[in-house]
Design a protein around this motif. Structure first.
Motif, PDB file in Angstrom:
ATOM      1  N   THR A 183     -40.281  -7.449  -9.622  1.00  0.00           N
ATOM      2  CA  THR A 183     -39.407  -7.486 -10.791  1.00  0.00           C
ATOM      3  C   THR A 183     -38.442  -8.651 -10.637  1.00  0.00           C
ATOM      4  O   THR A 183     -38.515  -9.396  -9.645  1.00  0.00           O
ATOM      5  N   TRP A 184     -37.508  -8.780 -11.587  1.00  0.00           N
ATOM      6  CA  TRP A 184     -36.572  -9.906 -11.493  1.00  0.00           C
ATOM      7  C   TRP A 184     -35.678  -9.810 -10.259  1.00  0.00           C
ATOM      8  O   TRP A 184     -35.220 -10.827  -9.730  1.00  0.00           O
ATOM      9  N   THR A 185     -35.459  -8.600  -9.749  1.00  0.00           N
ATOM     10  CA  THR A 185     -34.652  -8.464  -8.533  1.00  0.00           C
ATOM     11  C   THR A 185     -35.339  -9.087  -7.323  1.00  0.00           C
ATOM     12  O   THR A 185     -34.694  -9.387  -6.316  1.00  0.00           O
ATOM     13  N   SER A 186     -36.651  -9.309  -7.455  1.00  0.00           N
ATOM     14  CA  SER A 186     -37.396  -9.946  -6.366  1.00  0.00           C
ATOM     15  C   SER A 186     -36.953 -11.388  -6.153  1.00  0.00           C
ATOM     16  O   SER A 186     -37.247 -11.975  -5.101  1.00  0.00           O
ATOM     17  N   LEU A 187     -36.253 -11.965  -7.137  1.00  0.00           N
ATOM     18  CA  LEU A 187     -35.696 -13.300  -6.941  1.00  0.00           C
ATOM     19  C   LEU A 187     -34.757 -13.332  -5.737  1.00  0.00           C
ATOM     20  O   LEU A 187     -34.590 -14.368  -5.090  1.00  0.00           O
ATOM     21  N   PHE A 188     -34.165 -12.188  -5.432  1.00  0.00           N
ATOM     22  CA  PHE A 188     -33.224 -12.094  -4.314  1.00  0.00           C
ATOM     23  C   PHE A 188     -33.834 -11.455  -3.072  1.00  0.00           C
ATOM     24  O   PHE A 188     -33.316 -11.635  -1.967  1.00  0.00           O
ATOM     25  N   THR A 189     -34.921 -10.720  -3.249  1.00  0.00           N
ATOM     26  CA  THR A 189     -35.485  -9.978  -2.120  1.00  0.00           C
ATOM     27  C   THR A 189     -36.799 -10.541  -1.598  1.00  0.00           C
ATOM     28  O   THR A 189     -37.158 -10.303  -0.444  1.00  0.00           O
ATOM     29  N   ASP A 190     -37.529 -11.249  -2.412  1.00  0.00           N
ATOM     30  CA  ASP A 190     -38.817 -11.822  -1.998  1.00  0.00           C
ATOM     31  C   ASP A 190     -38.585 -13.239  -1.472  1.00  0.00           C
ATOM     32  O   ASP A 190     -37.955 -14.070  -2.141  1.00  0.00           O
ATOM     33  N   ALA A 191     -39.096 -13.529  -0.307  1.00  0.00           N
ATOM     34  CA  ALA A 191     -38.822 -14.806   0.366  1.00  0.00           C
ATOM     35  C   ALA A 191     -39.271 -16.009  -0.452  1.00  0.00           C
ATOM     36  O   ALA A 191     -38.542 -17.004  -0.570  1.00  0.00           O
ATOM     37  N   SER A 192     -40.473 -15.953  -1.035  1.00  0.00           N
ATOM     38  CA  SER A 192     -40.988 -17.103  -1.771  1.00  0.00           C
ATOM     39  C   SER A 192     -40.200 -17.356  -3.061  1.00  0.00           C
ATOM     40  O   SER A 192     -40.003 -18.506  -3.462  1.00  0.00           O
ATOM     41  N   LEU A 193     -39.732 -16.285  -3.710  1.00  0.00           N
ATOM     42  CA  LEU A 193     -38.939 -16.447  -4.925  1.00  0.00           C
ATOM     43  C   LEU A 193     -37.503 -16.863  -4.604  1.00  0.00           C
ATOM     44  O   LEU A 193     -36.920 -17.697  -5.298  1.00  0.00           O
ATOM     45  N   PHE A 194     -36.948 -16.286  -3.551  1.00  0.00           N
ATOM     46  CA  PHE A 194     -35.584 -16.653  -3.181  1.00  0.00           C
ATOM     47  C   PHE A 194     -35.515 -18.109  -2.717  1.00  0.00           C
ATOM     48  O   PHE A 194     -34.497 -18.786  -2.906  1.00  0.00           O
ATOM     49  N   ALA A 195     -36.614 -18.598  -2.115  1.00  0.00           N
ATOM     50  CA  ALA A 195     -36.661 -20.003  -1.699  1.00  0.00           C
ATOM     51  C   ALA A 195     -36.507 -20.927  -2.907  1.00  0.00           C
ATOM     52  O   ALA A 195     -35.924 -22.013  -2.805  1.00  0.00           O
ATOM     53  N   ARG A 196     -37.006 -20.502  -4.048  1.00  0.00           N
ATOM     54  CA  ARG A 196     -36.859 -21.291  -5.284  1.00  0.00           C
ATOM     55  C   ARG A 196     -35.463 -21.124  -5.868  1.00  0.00           C
ATOM     56  O   ARG A 196     -34.865 -22.088  -6.364  1.00  0.00           O
ATOM     57  N   LEU A 197     -34.973 -19.862  -5.815  1.00  0.00           N
ATOM     58  CA  LEU A 197     -33.682 -19.579  -6.437  1.00  0.00           C
ATOM     59  C   LEU A 197     -32.540 -20.326  -5.759  1.00  0.00           C
ATOM     60  O   LEU A 197     -31.720 -20.973  -6.430  1.00  0.00           O
ATOM     61  N   TRP A 198     -32.459 -20.254  -4.431  1.00  0.00           N
ATOM     62  CA  TRP A 198     -31.323 -20.893  -3.784  1.00  0.00           C
ATOM     63  C   TRP A 198     -31.397 -22.416  -3.902  1.00  0.00           C
ATOM     64  O   TRP A 198     -30.360 -23.088  -4.017  1.00  0.00           O
ATOM     65  N   ARG A 199     -32.605 -22.960  -3.883  1.00  0.00           N
ATOM     66  CA  ARG A 199     -32.718 -24.407  -4.044  1.00  0.00           C
ATOM     67  C   ARG A 199     -32.249 -24.852  -5.430  1.00  0.00           C
ATOM     68  O   ARG A 199     -31.515 -25.833  -5.576  1.00  0.00           O
ATOM     69  N   SER A 200     -32.691 -24.124  -6.440  1.00  0.00           N
ATOM     70  CA  SER A 200     -32.310 -24.485  -7.806  1.00  0.00           C
ATOM     71  C   SER A 200     -30.812 -24.286  -8.027  1.00  0.00           C
ATOM     72  O   SER A 200     -30.154 -25.122  -8.657  1.00  0.00           O
ATOM     73  N   ALA A 201     -30.257 -23.180  -7.517  1.00  0.00           N
ATOM     74  CA  ALA A 201     -28.827 -22.915  -7.684  1.00  0.00           C
ATOM     75  C   ALA A 201     -27.986 -23.946  -6.934  1.00  0.00           C
ATOM     76  O   ALA A 201     -26.965 -24.436  -7.460  1.00  0.00           O
ATOM     77  N   LEU A 202     -28.387 -24.287  -5.722  1.00  0.00           N
ATOM     78  CA  LEU A 202     -27.653 -25.294  -4.949  1.00  0.00           C
ATOM     79  C   LEU A 202     -27.713 -26.643  -5.641  1.00  0.00           C
ATOM     80  O   LEU A 202     -26.722 -27.395  -5.679  1.00  0.00           O
ATOM     81  N   LEU A 203     -28.863 -26.980  -6.221  1.00  0.00           N
ATOM     82  CA  LEU A 203     -29.008 -28.245  -6.921  1.00  0.00           C
ATOM     83  C   LEU A 203     -28.065 -28.313  -8.122  1.00  0.00           C
ATOM     84  O   LEU A 203     -27.411 -29.339  -8.364  1.00  0.00           O
ATOM     85  N   GLN A 204     -27.977 -27.231  -8.869  1.00  0.00           N
ATOM     86  CA  GLN A 204     -27.059 -27.199 -10.007  1.00  0.00           C
ATOM     87  C   GLN A 204     -25.604 -27.289  -9.536  1.00  0.00           C
ATOM     88  O   GLN A 204     -24.768 -27.956 -10.171  1.00  0.00           O
ATOM     89  N   PHE A 205     -25.293 -26.612  -8.430  1.00  0.00           N
ATOM     90  CA  PHE A 205     -23.935 -26.662  -7.879  1.00  0.00           C
ATOM     91  C   PHE A 205     -23.585 -28.089  -7.458  1.00  0.00           C
ATOM     92  O   PHE A 205     -22.503 -28.604  -7.783  1.00  0.00           O
ATOM     93  N   MET A 206     -24.504 -28.748  -6.751  1.00  0.00           N
ATOM     94  CA  MET A 206     -24.255 -30.125  -6.318  1.00  0.00           C
ATOM     95  C   MET A 206     -24.130 -31.070  -7.507  1.00  0.00           C
ATOM     96  O   MET A 206     -23.353 -32.031  -7.472  1.00  0.00           O
ATOM     97  N   ALA A 207     -24.880 -30.784  -8.577  1.00  0.00           N
ATOM     98  CA  ALA A 207     -24.854 -31.640  -9.757  1.00  0.00           C
ATOM     99  C   ALA A 207     -23.487 -31.648 -10.434  1.00  0.00           C
ATOM    100  O   ALA A 207     -23.175 -32.589 -11.176  1.00  0.00           O
ATOM    101  N   GLN A 208     -22.672 -30.629 -10.196  1.00  0.00           N
ATOM    102  CA  GLN A 208     -21.314 -30.606 -10.742  1.00  0.00           C
ATOM    103  C   GLN A 208     -20.273 -30.983  -9.694  1.00  0.00           C
ATOM    104  O   GLN A 208     -19.298 -31.678  -9.995  1.00  0.00           O
ATOM    105  N   MET A 209     -20.479 -30.562  -8.465  1.00  0.00           N
ATOM    106  CA  MET A 209     -19.527 -30.890  -7.401  1.00  0.00           C
ATOM    107  C   MET A 209     -19.540 -32.371  -7.048  1.00  0.00           C
ATOM    108  O   MET A 209     -18.644 -32.860  -6.357  1.00  0.00           O
ATOM    109  N   CYS A 210     -20.522 -33.104  -7.526  1.00  0.00           N
ATOM    110  CA  CYS A 210     -20.559 -34.551  -7.294  1.00  0.00           C
ATOM    111  C   CYS A 210     -19.449 -35.266  -8.067  1.00  0.00           C
ATOM    112  O   CYS A 210     -19.212 -36.456  -7.865  1.00  0.00           O
ATOM    113  N   GLY A 211     -18.761 -34.557  -8.948  1.00  0.00           N
ATOM    114  CA  GLY A 211     -17.660 -35.139  -9.716  1.00  0.00           C
ATOM    115  C   GLY A 211     -17.969 -35.324 -11.178  1.00  0.00           C
ATOM    116  O   GLY A 211     -17.129 -35.817 -11.941  1.00  0.00           O
TER     117      GLY A 211
END
Length: 498
Positions: free
Chosen positions: A244-272
């Motif tokens: 289910t959608w909660t697997s984004l946080f519990t499944d290793a292969s899905l979480f590997a995508r989630l944290w990368r995408s979230a970190l990328l968006q975070f860096m895209a704003q923290m760059c100034g």
């Protein structure tokens, strides 16, 4: 004629892809305009008077609170609308909510003016969160794999064009309320046109019709049916896996995508980037430009972004996502270094050449952002998640960008007021850190079909088992949206691009 031979022909479907993706960019145009126009509104005498001369902290709150709205939308609203009602209807709802927020902002007056402005900004942020995810989702889903980057970058072109128009100096004769209200024009066109587009989440027949609409003349009938079969098979396997959608946080292969995408968006704003969008005229004024000339320079900077983003659109599917992201971060770091160092070497505008060099490097910073984080973060995030959790994955990831925007919008004005140009060194350091992070932690996705991202990020054991147990031919039924509360309370509709 095969698909490869047809690729040399500008087919009717190719025209449709370009025209509809450009039309969808109207949603981002409205978003960009609302960002750009605030920069001029914040320095407008009429605005300052109406809001009783807000100080730096209140100005920062007006800017940052918008991103609280986008964060709430990304976490609780955007994916629900996109999954249950489709990308088109989600975008329509988001634009309607955005307009409601703009009404509140244009009406801000009296003793409650500040509260009305803050409420309007939050509501507009809620709507923007829906638009900013549903539009790139739609674009990525209708685009062929080898051109997906190009079509999703069109979304960012709409944003930077809106940003440039919003930055254009409106003069004292045009009230700040009118400047904000102009956004209703593109919003109306967007709302009128959306119902005439095909939906990308649909039943089998409708999904095939949509694919044919965007592929006809360039791909053969067999290739179109094969593409649809791959999509159906991907959705059917995910359903059978029990994830289910909660697997984004519990499944290793899905979480590997989630944290990368979230970190990328975070860096895209923290760059100034957030600071450059909202406080650019103030930065130009600090470098010795007059108020009107500062707004004009802001408009030129945003126009430069348009050209750079068009170049990015043409090269991103050739050179890849990683290279553009890393080079862009390195360019921004160097630009921040120059803007931090020269005002310390020549304080109080003592050297006009130094000031002009800083202005030039603000433009160079924009070049780096528009060739990197600006468009590429959205391209990457919209393509790495499986079909059934793509809307939720991108929405949760985009919330990381909203958090970054809130931080920067609060830190920048206070930092400039207290430590001056040294604040640039903070953002220079962030950009430098981003370069190795991108190269070491982010696999390249160019040219891969959306259904084949498992090659890069791994496959859940549940999905592997479901693939082994599933028949060769996919189920004939593709459900548009699951029942509320069902175990797959995620998008089960078919997606029309690879």
């Amino acid at each position: 004629m095969t698909g490869k031979k047809n690729a040399m022909i500008i087919s009717k479907a190719a025209w449709r892809l370009h025209l509809f993706c450009l039309f969808l960019a109207l949603g981002s145009f409205d978003w960009g305009y609302n960002v750009g126009v605030l920069a001029s509104v914040l320095v407008h005498p009429g605005f300052k008077e109406a809001l009783h001369n807000p100080d730096a902290s209140r100005t920062g709150l007006i800017t940052a609170i918008y991103y609280l709205g986008t964060w709430l939308s990304y976490v609780f609203l955007a994916h629900e609308l996109a999954d249950r009602f489709g990308r088109r209807h989600a975008a329509m709802t988001g634009m309607s909510v955005t307009c409601l927020g703009q009404v509140l902002q244009t009406s801000a007056s009296g003793s409650g003016a500040f509260a009305m402005m803050v409420a309007g900004r939050i509501i507009s942020g809620l709507g923007t969160g829906v638009i900013s995810t549903s539009v790139p989702l739609y674009q990525s889903e209708i685009a062929p794999a080898k051109q997906r980057g190009r079509f999703v970058v069109m979304n960012h072109i709409g944003f930077v064009v809106g940003l440039a128009v919003g930055f254009c100096p409106h003069g004292q004769s045009v009230g700040w309320r009118v400047s904000i209200a102009v956004s209703f024009i593109p919003a109306s066109v967007f709302l009128i046109g959306l119902p005439f587009m095909h939906e990308t989440t649909a039943g089998n027949d409708a999904a095939l019709e949509t694919l044919e609409f965007y592929r006809q003349g360039r791909f053969s009938a067999d290739e179109i049916h094969e593409e649809l079969a791959d999509i159906e098979r991907s959705v059917a396997v995910f359903r059978a896996s029990g994830l289910t959608w909660t697997s984004l946080f519990t499944d290793a292969s899905l979480f590997a995508r989630l944290w990368r995408s979230a970190l990328l968006q975070f860096m895209a704003q923290m760059c100034g980037a957030t600071a450059m969008k909202y406080y650019l005229p103030v930065l130009f004024k600090a470098l010795g430009l007059g108020a009107r000339l500062a707004l004009l320079a802001g408009g030129i900077e945003s126009t430069l972004k348009i050209g750079c983003t068009v170049v990015e659109m043409l090269i991103i599917d050739r050179v890849g996502r990683k290279l553009t992201l890393a080079v862009g971060a390195a360019v921004m770091a160097f630009a921040m270094l120059i803007n931090g160092a020269l005002p310390l070497a020549y304080p109080d505008n003592a050297n006009r050449v130094s000031d002009y060099v800083c202005i030039v490097f603000i433009f160079i910073y924009s070049f780096g952002y528009s060739m990197g984080f600006g468009p590429a973060a959205w391209v990457y995030g919209s393509e790495i998640f499986p079909t059934a959790v793509r809307a939720r994955g991108l929405s949760f990831a985009a919330s990381g960008g909203a958090i970054g925007s809130i931080v920067v919008a609060q830190v920048w004005p206070v930092g400039i007021a207290t430590i001056g140009s040294r604040i640039y060194f903070f953002f220079m350091a962030i950009n430098l850190i981003c370069v190795p992070i991108i190269y070491l932690l982010y696999p390249e996705t160019k040219g891969l079909a959306l259904e084949n991202m498992d090659i890069l990020f791994g496959v859940s054991p549940s999905v592997s088992a479901a693939r082994l147990a599933s028949p060769e031919e996919p189920d004939d039924t593709i459900v548009l949206a699951p029942k509320v509360g069902s175990r797959t309370d995620v998008e089960a509709g078919s997606r029309t691009g690879t």
